[in-house]
Design a protein around this motif. Structure first.
Motif: not given
Ligand code: ZN
Ligand code: ZN
Length: 360
Positions: A37, A58, A72
């Motif tokens: 990521t 996430f 991210v």
């Protein structure tokens, strides 16, 4: 828009997750999360859905919400301090987890929370991808190695290596110079070993004072974008004695032979043997007391290992060190270490500091 390297890695991982018979993978190892990521914080988990990024989650906590939006931006964020537990609750279907990184206690917690999922041990999936570096990673490794090269050159040029200084002083200056040249942090505790201490493979710097006629062994590295460099050079202060030149030439020849054996398809123990044979034939086999090298990347020591035993094979894109050494107890030792990328033709050398014996 072209995929980010992270999206590309997640796509590669999906194939491995499906091949392992899983619908998703719960990633809890922080380095693996960084690899997948780009997230650099200290608390996170990733629930990678085999179907695609749209269904991938996430998780990090409130401290990192702003940071994760920058690092991210392309995954749905869950804000929860208990990151792995929060994602286990949301898991569905057969969900792999990183069993080599999860304690028994953590497993029991995750198992109890994952009511809609069947947790399955799937160790080492991300590590398998990390074995082969993409060009983005090799670029970072190149920068880390360049920072170490520049620091050593400057240290020598400004007379930083001289009789009267201590190992600790030299280590501190070398590490500061690496920071000046773009390193985020030292890659590991630097080894600065003078005189008889150079015969100790992993000597920690002390107040020992450098003296004329000493070997000085320096093993150090920089970190750039999370990637480590690793290099060893051995110098002589003042004037090299005959035995020192002989020992240096022997290790140098072993290092050359070992590096020449680094190619796709080479069996790891054969690469070790290529270098070790040179040292054994000279009668110093017992004084080369460690493996020839190791992988280097997001960790300073990672797969593959180049050692006496090991039937693994090298492949293009792996990054390895080649670091033979001969250590004469009580007298001194020499190690010469480079970091190399396995390429289809000849390996690409990342640590570019010269390897002729430097006398300062
Ligand atoms: Zn090293
Ligand atoms: Zn090393």
């Amino acid at each position: 828009m072209a995929d980010s390297p992270f999206a590309t890695r997640r796509r590669s991982l999906r194939a491995l997750v499906r091949a392992a018979g899983a619908d998703a993978l719960l990633v809890t190892n922080l380095l693996n999360i960084r690899y997948l990521t780009g997230f650099t914080g200290s608390n996170a988990a990733l629930l990678l859905d085999a179907e695609g990024d749209e269904r991938t989650l996430f998780c990090t906590d409130g401290r990192y919400v702003t940071q994760s939006q920058e690092e991210v931006p392309d995954l749905e964020l869950v804000n929860d301090r208990a990151s792995a537990a929060a994602l286990a609750k949301r898991a569905k279907g057969r969900t792999g987890f990183e069993s080599q990184h999860v304690s028994v206690e953590q497993y029991e917690t995750l198992h109890a929370l994952a009511e809609d999922a069947e947790l399955a041990r799937t160790p080492g999936l991300v590590e398998r991808l990390r074995l082969i570096k993409d060009e983005h990673e090799i670029g970072a490794l190149r920068k880390a190695c360049a920072a170490a090269d520049a620091a050593l050159a400057q240290l020598i040029e400004r007379g930083g290596i001289r009789p009267g200084r201590t190992e600790r002083e030299v280590a501190r200056e070398l590490e500061n110079l690496m920071l000046d040249h773009g390193s985020a942090a030292r890659s590991f505790e630097s080894i600065v070993a003078a005189g008889p201490n150079s015969a100790i493979p992993h000597h920690r710097p002390t107040g020992a004072v450098l003296a004329t006629g000493d070997f000085l062994k320096l093993d150090f590295g920089a970190t750039v974008e999370g990637y480590h460099s690793d290099m060893t050079r051995t110098l002589v202060l003042g004037k090299a004695a005959g035995w020192q030149r002989e020992l240096y030439d022997l290790v140098s020849q072993a290092q050359t032979e070992g590096s020449a054996a680094v190619r796709p398809g080479a069996v790891t123990k054969d690469v070790d043997k290529a270098a070790r044979g040179v040292i054994e034939r000279a009668g110093h086999g017992d004084e080369f007391s460690h493996g020839l090298g190791h992988g280097v990347g997001l960790e300073i020591h990672e797969a593959p290992s180049l050692a006496k035993k090991g039937d693994g094979t090298l492949a293009a894109g792996m990054t390895v060190t080649v670091e033979p050494g001969v250590y004469l107890a009580g007298r001194g030792g020499v190690r010469i270490e480079d970091t190399l990328v396995v390429r289809d033709t000849v390996p690409e050398l990342l640590t570019l500091s010269g390897k002729d014996l430097v006398v300062v």
